[in-house]
Every structure is written in C-alpha cells, then in structure tokens.
Design a protein around this motif. Structure first.
Motif, PDB file in Angstrom:
ATOM      1  N   GLN A 285      43.627  36.077  46.031  1.00 37.35           N
ATOM      2  CA  GLN A 285      44.653  35.262  46.664  1.00 37.35           C
ATOM      3  C   GLN A 285      44.347  33.771  46.611  1.00 37.35           C
ATOM      4  OE1 GLN A 285      46.120  36.697  50.488  1.00 37.35           O
ATOM      5  NE2 GLN A 285      45.297  38.720  50.061  1.00 37.35           N
ATOM      6  N   SER A 286      43.171  33.405  46.074  1.00 32.32           N
ATOM      7  CA  SER A 286      42.801  31.989  46.079  1.00 32.32           C
ATOM      8  C   SER A 286      42.443  31.434  44.702  1.00 32.32           C
ATOM      9  CB  SER A 286      41.627  31.748  47.032  1.00 32.32           C
ATOM     10  OG  SER A 286      40.523  32.561  46.699  1.00 32.32           O
ATOM     11  N   VAL A 287      42.245  32.277  43.695  1.00 35.55           N
ATOM     12  CA  VAL A 287      41.793  31.759  42.396  1.00 35.55           C
ATOM     13  C   VAL A 287      42.953  31.556  41.427  1.00 35.55           C
ATOM     14  CG1 VAL A 287      39.544  32.857  42.678  1.00 35.55           C
ATOM     15  CG2 VAL A 287      41.319  34.020  41.340  1.00 35.55           C
ATOM     16  N   ASP A 288      42.750  30.592  40.517  1.00 33.46           N
ATOM     17  CA  ASP A 288      43.701  30.358  39.432  1.00 33.46           C
ATOM     18  C   ASP A 288      43.245  31.065  38.156  1.00 33.46           C
ATOM     19  OD1 ASP A 288      45.356  28.291  40.845  1.00 33.46           O
ATOM     20  OD2 ASP A 288      43.454  27.202  40.816  1.00 33.46           O
ATOM     21  N   ASP A 289      41.930  30.999  37.906  1.00 27.37           N
ATOM     22  CA  ASP A 289      41.360  31.549  36.682  1.00 27.37           C
ATOM     23  C   ASP A 289      40.247  32.536  37.033  1.00 27.37           C
ATOM     24  OD1 ASP A 289      42.909  29.753  35.017  1.00 27.37           O
ATOM     25  OD2 ASP A 289      41.502  28.183  35.625  1.00 27.37           O
ATOM     26  N   VAL A 290      39.952  33.433  36.101  1.00 29.79           N
ATOM     27  CA  VAL A 290      38.862  34.396  36.304  1.00 29.79           C
ATOM     28  C   VAL A 290      37.952  34.414  35.088  1.00 29.79           C
ATOM     29  CG1 VAL A 290      40.064  35.908  37.933  1.00 29.79           C
ATOM     30  CG2 VAL A 290      40.334  36.296  35.478  1.00 29.79           C
ATOM     31  N   VAL A 291      36.663  34.545  35.370  1.00 28.03           N
ATOM     32  CA  VAL A 291      35.638  34.777  34.350  1.00 28.03           C
ATOM     33  C   VAL A 291      34.912  36.033  34.808  1.00 28.03           C
ATOM     34  CG1 VAL A 291      33.537  33.924  33.279  1.00 28.03           C
ATOM     35  CG2 VAL A 291      35.390  32.330  33.810  1.00 28.03           C
ATOM     36  N   ILE A 292      34.930  37.073  33.993  1.00 22.47           N
ATOM     37  CA  ILE A 292      34.390  38.362  34.415  1.00 22.47           C
ATOM     38  C   ILE A 292      33.186  38.740  33.562  1.00 22.47           C
ATOM     39  CG2 ILE A 292      34.908  40.809  34.769  1.00 22.47           C
ATOM     40  CD1 ILE A 292      37.839  40.054  35.081  1.00 22.47           C
ATOM     41  N   LEU A 293      32.082  39.075  34.239  1.00 19.33           N
ATOM     42  CA  LEU A 293      30.859  39.519  33.582  1.00 19.33           C
ATOM     43  C   LEU A 293      30.626  40.994  33.845  1.00 19.33           C
ATOM     44  CD1 LEU A 293      28.121  36.806  34.276  1.00 19.33           C
ATOM     45  CD2 LEU A 293      29.820  36.883  32.463  1.00 19.33           C
ATOM     46  N   ALA A 294      29.977  41.651  32.906  1.00 16.98           N
ATOM     47  CA  ALA A 294      29.507  43.019  33.075  1.00 16.98           C
ATOM     48  C   ALA A 294      28.244  43.176  32.258  1.00 16.98           C
ATOM     49  CB  ALA A 294      30.562  44.038  32.632  1.00 16.98           C
TER      50      ALA A 294
ATOM     51  N   PRO B  48      43.532  32.843  32.888  1.00 14.00           N
ATOM     52  CA  PRO B  48      44.238  32.789  34.169  1.00 14.00           C
ATOM     53  C   PRO B  48      44.241  34.152  34.843  1.00 14.00           C
ATOM     54  CG  PRO B  48      45.528  31.778  32.414  1.00 14.00           C
ATOM     55  CD  PRO B  48      44.388  32.487  31.749  1.00 14.00           C
ATOM     56  N   LEU B  49      44.363  34.161  36.149  1.00 13.09           N
ATOM     57  CA  LEU B  49      44.408  35.423  36.887  1.00 13.09           C
ATOM     58  C   LEU B  49      45.511  36.321  36.341  1.00 13.09           C
ATOM     59  CD1 LEU B  49      43.423  37.154  39.309  1.00 13.09           C
ATOM     60  CD2 LEU B  49      45.127  35.956  40.706  1.00 13.09           C
ATOM     61  N   THR B  50      46.621  35.707  35.967  1.00  8.33           N
ATOM     62  CA  THR B  50      47.748  36.491  35.451  1.00  8.33           C
ATOM     63  C   THR B  50      47.414  37.196  34.144  1.00  8.33           C
ATOM     64  OG1 THR B  50      48.588  34.476  34.404  1.00  8.33           O
ATOM     65  CG2 THR B  50      49.499  35.054  36.558  1.00  8.33           C
ATOM     66  N   SER B  51      46.359  36.737  33.449  1.00  8.50           N
ATOM     67  CA  SER B  51      46.002  37.363  32.173  1.00  8.50           C
ATOM     68  C   SER B  51      45.428  38.764  32.354  1.00  8.50           C
ATOM     69  CB  SER B  51      44.987  36.498  31.413  1.00  8.50           C
ATOM     70  OG  SER B  51      43.737  36.449  32.090  1.00  8.50           O
ATOM     71  N   LEU B  52      45.102  39.124  33.594  1.00 11.20           N
ATOM     72  CA  LEU B  52      44.621  40.491  33.849  1.00 11.20           C
ATOM     73  C   LEU B  52      45.748  41.500  33.750  1.00 11.20           C
ATOM     74  CD1 LEU B  52      42.076  40.097  36.790  1.00 11.20           C
ATOM     75  CD2 LEU B  52      41.610  40.538  34.385  1.00 11.20           C
ATOM     76  N   GLY B  53      46.978  40.989  33.710  1.00 13.44           N
ATOM     77  CA  GLY B  53      48.102  41.913  33.534  1.00 13.44           C
ATOM     78  C   GLY B  53      49.134  41.717  34.618  1.00 13.44           C
TER      79      GLY B  53
ATOM     80  N   LEU C 272      46.045  44.766  39.312  1.00 14.47           N
ATOM     81  CA  LEU C 272      44.996  43.800  39.030  1.00 14.47           C
ATOM     82  C   LEU C 272      43.624  44.409  39.269  1.00 14.47           C
ATOM     83  CD1 LEU C 272      46.438  40.501  40.556  1.00 14.47           C
ATOM     84  CD2 LEU C 272      46.268  41.123  38.155  1.00 14.47           C
ATOM     85  N   GLU C 273      43.481  45.084  40.381  1.00 15.29           N
ATOM     86  CA  GLU C 273      42.179  45.681  40.708  1.00 15.29           C
ATOM     87  C   GLU C 273      41.813  46.759  39.694  1.00 15.29           C
ATOM     88  OE1 GLU C 273      38.770  45.636  43.077  1.00 15.29           O
ATOM     89  OE2 GLU C 273      40.537  44.365  43.234  1.00 15.29           O
ATOM     90  N   ASP C 274      42.778  47.551  39.287  1.00 17.42           N
ATOM     91  CA  ASP C 274      42.513  48.589  38.293  1.00 17.42           C
ATOM     92  C   ASP C 274      42.071  47.977  36.968  1.00 17.42           C
ATOM     93  OD1 ASP C 274      43.230  50.473  40.143  1.00 17.42           O
ATOM     94  OD2 ASP C 274      45.254  50.778  39.373  1.00 17.42           O
ATOM     95  N   ARG C 275      42.721  46.885  36.566  1.00 22.65           N
ATOM     96  CA  ARG C 275      42.355  46.219  35.314  1.00 22.65           C
ATOM     97  C   ARG C 275      40.940  45.643  35.406  1.00 22.65           C
ATOM     98  NH1 ARG C 275      41.878  45.767  30.117  1.00 22.65           N
ATOM     99  NH2 ARG C 275      42.270  43.710  29.238  1.00 22.65           N
ATOM    100  N   PHE C 276      40.629  45.043  36.533  1.00 27.04           N
ATOM    101  CA  PHE C 276      39.296  44.489  36.752  1.00 27.04           C
ATOM    102  C   PHE C 276      38.231  45.578  36.639  1.00 27.04           C
ATOM    103  CE2 PHE C 276      35.995  43.724  40.067  1.00 27.04           C
ATOM    104  CZ  PHE C 276      35.314  42.698  39.434  1.00 27.04           C
ATOM    105  N   LEU C 277      38.459  46.711  37.293  1.00 33.36           N
ATOM    106  CA  LEU C 277      37.487  47.801  37.259  1.00 33.36           C
ATOM    107  C   LEU C 277      37.345  48.366  35.846  1.00 33.36           C
ATOM    108  CD1 LEU C 277      38.393  49.625  40.595  1.00 33.36           C
ATOM    109  CD2 LEU C 277      36.378  48.227  40.126  1.00 33.36           C
ATOM    110  N   ALA C 278      38.443  48.423  35.110  1.00 31.96           N
ATOM    111  CA  ALA C 278      38.369  48.911  33.735  1.00 31.96           C
ATOM    112  C   ALA C 278      37.507  47.990  32.879  1.00 31.96           C
ATOM    113  CB  ALA C 278      39.769  49.021  33.152  1.00 31.96           C
ATOM    114  N   LEU C 279      37.634  46.675  33.095  1.00 28.82           N
ATOM    115  CA  LEU C 279      36.849  45.717  32.317  1.00 28.82           C
ATOM    116  C   LEU C 279      35.361  45.836  32.616  1.00 28.82           C
ATOM    117  CD1 LEU C 279      39.196  42.618  32.612  1.00 28.82           C
ATOM    118  CD2 LEU C 279      38.489  43.696  30.467  1.00 28.82           C
ATOM    119  N   VAL C 280      34.995  45.896  33.890  1.00 25.20           N
ATOM    120  CA  VAL C 280      33.584  45.935  34.221  1.00 25.20           C
ATOM    121  C   VAL C 280      32.945  47.281  33.897  1.00 25.20           C
ATOM    122  CG1 VAL C 280      33.839  44.158  35.999  1.00 25.20           C
ATOM    123  CG2 VAL C 280      33.961  46.572  36.658  1.00 25.20           C
TER     124      VAL C 280
END
Length: 300
Positions: free
Chosen positions: A197-206, A215-220, A286-294
């Motif tokens: 609810q507060s970020v514009d962009d995301v960088v995800i590590l695994a 951008p956050l919207t790029s997660l889908g 969004l949460e499902d996409r995040f979990l799939a990535l990590v």
C-alpha cells in the motif's frame, strides 16, 4: 528541502566462504519514489543493504549513491539516513539522550532532536529509558536516528517489524510523504502485504538473485479482491451476505467474500445492523505472483 539521489547496485555479488549470499545484483532506486526491496528471510536483502552502507565489502560490483560510495560521502548523515533491523540502543539511556549524542557527533543542530522525536511520535516518551521501550517504539527510535541529518535518501530494513496496526498505517503514510518531498526511499520487507500500500516500485530477491524489478503494477494487474469479515453474530452475517448475493466462503477467521471490497461488505453489514469484529481486504493476485517469483517460477 532535501533532494534524493539514485541508489545504484551494479553487478554486486557477495560470497561468505562457499556461501553465495548475493549474486550479480543490478538495479536502480529513483528519487521521488518508494521502492520495496522484497524477498523471503535469507534472500540476501540485509547483506545487500549492508554493502550499500559500507558495512560489508562486496566480492565484486559496486553499490553507490549516484556513483559515490557511502564511505566517500562528505556528510553521510545528511545524505543517507539508515535504520537496519538489528539496530540496538543502550538500555539505560533515554531516546533524547541517545539522539543528542549522535547529533553532537555529526555536528548537527540540537533542534533536530526535538524535530525527529515529533516526526516519529516519540515526544512524550523521549525521556524514558530505552530499556523499557517496546519493539515498535525501538523501531520508531531507529527511524528518528535515520532522520537526524534530514537526509535526501532513506534506507530502511524491515521498518514495520514490531509495529501495531496503527503504527503500520502511520509508517505507510510517512514513507509516501518522504517520497513526495523528492527523497529516495528504499524499504526492505519479507512480505509484500506489509508494503504494497506504500510502494511505487518493487525489487524482488530470492536466494541472492534478482527475480523481478519494476513498478508494483508489473506484478500483474489481474488481481482479485478477497475481503475477510467476521461478526459476533455469524448467523446474521451469513444471512446478510447471502441476501445480497455475495459469493463467500466460511473459514476459521470468519467469512472470505470474493470479488467485493471492504467498503461494500461493511455497507452490507451496516444495512443489516450486523456488528463486525473484523473487516479487511487483500489483493490476492499480487501476493500470489510474489510468492510464485520467490519460489522460483518466472525466475529471470
């Protein structure tokens, strides 16, 4: 008003013996935006931030503030404010005393101490010993320390850890305010739900590797709303939801209403005069996409 500068990670890797903590990490954090630095525990986030702040030497690559390493900044506290998860304070000192020591050491005005205490909501507890602080209050003190130099860049490691719901709501607004002033804000978390609810962009590590940036919207955009609602009178709530035609499932936490936001569900309960004990919505896509990535799906 302080202006931010880009944070640049360029081919950063770090090995601890045979363990590869971070592998060829490259991304840029832009001023005027809040960037979420995300990944499960052990993904390499804290090691990356420690390299950025000069606390750990990279095996290869560089992490800089628009090309300048932290150790080479002329006035580091006035350029970068950092609060790491492992921040600790002398339990016998008050918050005011702690901040005064840092302000004097950095050659900052004493007026900054009162200013940052007010910013983080600790003014009324400023003269209490830190040993009696809750985890959330220590988090706020760490943030106050980061703000002492009125920096243009904020680097925060798990800042919502230990905060109650009111504190989480406050820090979300605070981060947005800092970015709106043109500062560069990089905030780490192991949960997307804490920062979405507060970020514009995301960088995800695994596992030390970059798996997504943008951008956050790029997660889908294809996310579905799921609203959890509960009441002391579940029978009445069940009847109200059924009468309006909402699709829902009953769980141990209450009812999960599909494809309907919290405002509409709350209105349904209000019109039926059903008291509520819980009401919150989540963008599950969004949460499902995040979990799939990590978890290794779509690794790139």
């Amino acid at each position: 008003m302080p202006s931010g500068v880009p944070i640049r990670f360029e081919g950063v890797s770090k090995h601890f013996g045979s363990v590869q903590a971070v592998n060829d990490l490259s991304f840029t954090v832009e001023p005027g935006r809040v960037t979420g630095f995300l990944g499960p525990n052990g993904a390499g986030k804290t090691t990356s931030l420690r390299m950025l702040l000069g606390l750990v030497r990279p095996t290869s690559g560089s992490a800089t503030f628009d090309g300048t390493a932290y150790r080479d900044l002329e006035r580091p506290l006035e350029t970068v404010g950092a609060a790491l998860e492992a921040a600790s304070f002398h339990p016998g000192r008050s918050a005011r005393n702690h901040l005064n020591v840092y302000a004097i050491a950095a050659g900052l005005s004493a007026t900054r101490v009162d200013r940052v205490l007010d910013q983080v909501g600790l003014t009324q507890y400023a003269d209490r010993r830190v040993g009696g602080y809750s985890l959330g209050m220590r988090q706020r003190l760490g943030l106050a320390n980061a703000l002492l130099g009125d920096p243009g860049v904020l680097v925060l490691d798990e800042p919502v850890n230990g905060l109650d719901p009111e504190g989480i709501r406050w820090i979300r607004g605070f981060l947005r305010e800092m970015a709106a002033e043109g500062r560069t804000v990089l905030v780490s978390s192991h949960l997307l739900s804490e920062v979405q609810q507060s970020v514009d962009d995301v960088v995800i590590l695994a596992k030390g590797r970059l798996v997504h940036r943008g951008p956050l919207t790029s997660l889908g955009a294809e996310s579905t709303v799921r609203t959890t609602v509960d009441s002391p009178d579940r029978a009445a709530l069940r009847a109200a939801l059924s009468e309006t035609g909402h699709r829902f499932e009953e769980t141990a936490e209450g009812f999960v209403v599909l494809d309907v936001g919290a405002t509409e569900v709350g209105r349904t309960a209000h019109l039926a005069r059903v008291p509520l004990s819980a009401l919150h919505a989540q963008q599950s896509g969004l949460e499902d996409r995040f979990l799939a990535l990590v978890n290794g799906e779509g690794l790139r």
